[in-house]
Design an enzyme around this catalytic site. Structure first.
Site, PDB file in Angstrom:
ATOM      1  N   ASP A 251       0.807  -1.237   0.026  1.00 20.07           N
ATOM      2  CA  ASP A 251      -0.116   0.088   0.009  1.00 20.07           C
ATOM      3  C   ASP A 251       0.936   1.170  -0.155  1.00 20.07           C
ATOM      4  O   ASP A 251       2.097   1.267  -0.449  1.00 20.07           O
ATOM      5  CB  ASP A 251      -1.089   0.040   1.185  1.00 20.07           C
ATOM      6  CG  ASP A 251      -2.250   0.686   0.794  1.00 20.07           C
ATOM      7  OD1 ASP A 251      -2.306   1.647   0.251  1.00 20.07           O
ATOM      8  OD2 ASP A 251      -3.249   0.142   1.107  1.00 20.07           O
ATOM      9  N   GLY A 273       4.488  -0.926  -3.724  1.00 19.95           N
ATOM     10  CA  GLY A 273       3.299  -0.444  -2.979  1.00 19.95           C
ATOM     11  C   GLY A 273       2.261   0.451  -3.773  1.00 19.95           C
ATOM     12  O   GLY A 273       2.346   0.537  -5.036  1.00 19.95           O
ATOM     13  N   HIS A 274       1.917   1.601  -3.319  1.00 21.06           N
ATOM     14  CA  HIS A 274       0.967   2.515  -3.777  1.00 21.06           C
ATOM     15  C   HIS A 274       1.152   3.950  -3.787  1.00 21.06           C
ATOM     16  O   HIS A 274       0.560   4.779  -3.945  1.00 21.06           O
ATOM     17  CB  HIS A 274      -0.654   2.434  -3.403  1.00 21.06           C
ATOM     18  CG  HIS A 274      -1.057   0.999  -3.608  1.00 21.06           C
ATOM     19  ND1 HIS A 274      -2.582   0.764  -3.127  1.00 21.06           N
ATOM     20  CD2 HIS A 274      -0.985   0.048  -4.244  1.00 21.06           C
ATOM     21  CE1 HIS A 274      -2.813  -0.420  -3.412  1.00 21.06           C
ATOM     22  NE2 HIS A 274      -1.727  -0.967  -4.477  1.00 21.06           N
ATOM     23  N   GLY A 275       2.536   4.179  -3.646  1.00 17.19           N
ATOM     24  CA  GLY A 275       3.096   5.433  -4.056  1.00 17.19           C
ATOM     25  C   GLY A 275       3.214   6.414  -2.647  1.00 17.19           C
ATOM     26  O   GLY A 275       3.200   5.898  -1.586  1.00 17.19           O
ATOM     27  N   GLU A 380      -2.921  -5.353 -11.073  1.00 19.60           N
ATOM     28  CA  GLU A 380      -2.337  -4.976  -9.712  1.00 19.60           C
ATOM     29  C   GLU A 380      -2.930  -5.959  -8.637  1.00 19.60           C
ATOM     30  O   GLU A 380      -4.173  -6.319  -8.804  1.00 19.60           O
ATOM     31  CB  GLU A 380      -2.227  -3.717  -9.475  1.00 19.60           C
ATOM     32  CG  GLU A 380      -1.322  -3.221  -8.411  1.00 19.60           C
ATOM     33  CD  GLU A 380      -1.716  -3.124  -6.985  1.00 19.60           C
ATOM     34  OE1 GLU A 380      -0.975  -3.076  -6.128  1.00 19.60           O
ATOM     35  OE2 GLU A 380      -3.096  -3.312  -6.871  1.00 19.60           O
TER      36      GLU A 380
END
Length: 447
Positions: A251, A273-275, A380
């Site tokens: 995440d 993850g998500h940045g 993803e």
């Protein structure tokens, strides 16, 4: 206990050299930027001169070691070291709440293991005031001058939550936050975390915090389930300096929520993850406030997003003075992504986006981005809906920048020195309706 003996705590320079040839991947300007320190380290944590006594946590094989810590805490809440000693694997089977601490060091030199039984953890979280096995706040008066430190020995000082058994079954019921750290004048350093069930460090209640040299390994196992909601740092506090960390998770590498003020995240490596995220903000019409945020000198390796802002339709408040700069992306589908249409796929279909208020955005800067955009087909690991929650209507998949904004809600958004190439060789694109942004400019170089 799962160990990664070949991996020691590293600064960004050594992390990049060890990560799939990233050193050769960096532009010279980005390499030079890795050593930049733009703000002084805050005066935080405990001063060793204040320490007058030490409590060495006892261990009983096959038994819960938490009660011994809880029983002793009343005598060691000030001017103390609480030591989990090297060479021991402690059983932390019930949550430990550290409250009212003053001038205290918690030294994690030994290994810690959480319960391996999922139902046991769910029962504890469901019945507990705190949902964190290690809680330095827990709705109690916040501590002052507190240091949480791990070990520099790569063989010891690990915290193992046994997360894969949760991920493999997508079990998201009563999951614990691993470490809640809400203190004034705090330090988190040299901590090593493996296989967290969900969120790692929650520091949104902190003021004047320095977190550095920490290592988080919450990577998806080959053939295993995806580690949902394993955010690295939840950083909605004030005066936070988070630097020189390695974060491999499923995440946000870092997420700055409402209340975030004067936060710096820099000189770090993020994987899977998500940045580098601001938000999400404005859920349920809430009023958000985030301002004066600097995120710089970060490698984003196989992340879904690079720089990311997310707010919900119908929210209110403002996000202001936020800069992402000197960011290297490798195989990232959305290098720069700003949306006021965020939603949670677990809560049902995407909400109606017509009308209502929105969180204002002002003075956003994206500067010196380089690397590769992933524009080949992929799914993803968090995709459980059709279309996937990260689907952008009208996008081609070749967009380096996506600004998904409402008219009259955004001012002074700047993107400059963006040098990102697609994997397919297709010319990168930008997705933005200029009418939604006031006093903005975009200068995209080296395509």
């Amino acid at each position: 206990m799962h160990f990664t003996p070949a991996v020691a705590l590293v600064t960004l320079a050594s992390a990049s050299a060890a990560s799939a040839g990233l050193t050769s991947y960096l532009a010279p300007a980005a390499l030079a930027a890795l050593s930049l320190f733009t703000k002084p380290v805050p005066n935080t944590g405990v001063n060793s001169k204040w320490i007058t006594k030490t409590f060495t946590v006892p261990h009983t094989p096959g038994a819960d070691d938490s009660p011994a810590v809880i029983a002793a805490l009343a005598n060691f809440t000030a001017n103390s070291t609480i030591l989990f000693k090297s060479g021991v694997t402690y059983n932390i089977w019930t949550p430990i709440v550290f409250s009212n601490l003053k001038n205290v060091e918690i030294a994690m030199e030994g290994n810690l293991t959480l319960p391996t039984d999922v139902a046991t953890v769910q029962g504890i979280v469901g019945a507990s005031v705190s949902c964190s096995p290690l809680d330095y706040d827990a709705h109690s008066p916040i501590g002052t001058n507190v240091t949480l430190r791990g070990s520099l020995d790569p063989r010891t000082g690990w915290i193992d939550s046994h997360g894969p058994q949760w991920w493999d079954t997508m079990n998201q019921v009563n999951r614990p936050h691993l470490i809640n750290f809400g203190v004034t004048n705090g330090v988190i350093k040299n901590m090593k975390i493996v296989d967290s069930i969900a969120w790692n460090f929650a520091v949104s209640s902190s003021n004047n915090l320095h977190a550095y040299g920490n290592y988080i390994d919450v990577r998806q196992r080959p053939g295993g389930g995806f580690p949902f909601n394993t955010d690295g740092f939840g950083a909605g506090g004030k005066n936070l300096l988070i630097e020189d960390n390695v974060i491999m998770n499923g995440d946000d590498c870092v997420t700055v929520g409402s209340g975030g003020q004067n936060v710096v995240f820099r000189n770090s490596y993020c994987y899977g993850g998500h940045g580098l995220s601001i938000g999400s903000l404005g859920k349920g019409g809430s009023v958000a406030s985030v301002h004066d945020i600097l995120i710089e000198n970060v490698i984003m390796d196989n992340e879904l997003y690079g720089a990311r802002f997310k707010s919900w339709t119908g929210g209110a408040g403002i996000a202001q003075n936020i800069t992402w700069r000197n960011i290297v992306v490798k195989n990232v589908p959305f290098p720069i992504y700003v949306t006021q249409n965020y939603w949670d796929q677990n809560l049902g279909p995407k909400p109606n986006t017509t009308g209502g208020t929105n969180t204002l955005v002002d003075n956003f800067t994206f500067e010196n981005f380089s690397g590769t955009l992933r524009d080949t087909p992929y799914v993803e690991g968090t995709c459980i809906s059709d279309p996937c929650w990260y689907f952008v209507e009208g996008a081609t998949g070749h967009e380096t920048i996506i600004f998904d904004l409402y008219p009259g809600t955004a001012t002074n958004i700047k993107a400059k020195n963006i040098n990102i190439r697609t994997e397919t060789g297709v010319k990168p694109q930008v997705m933005c309706d200029p009418s939604t942004v006031s006093s903005s400019y975009s200068r995209l170089l080296a395509y």
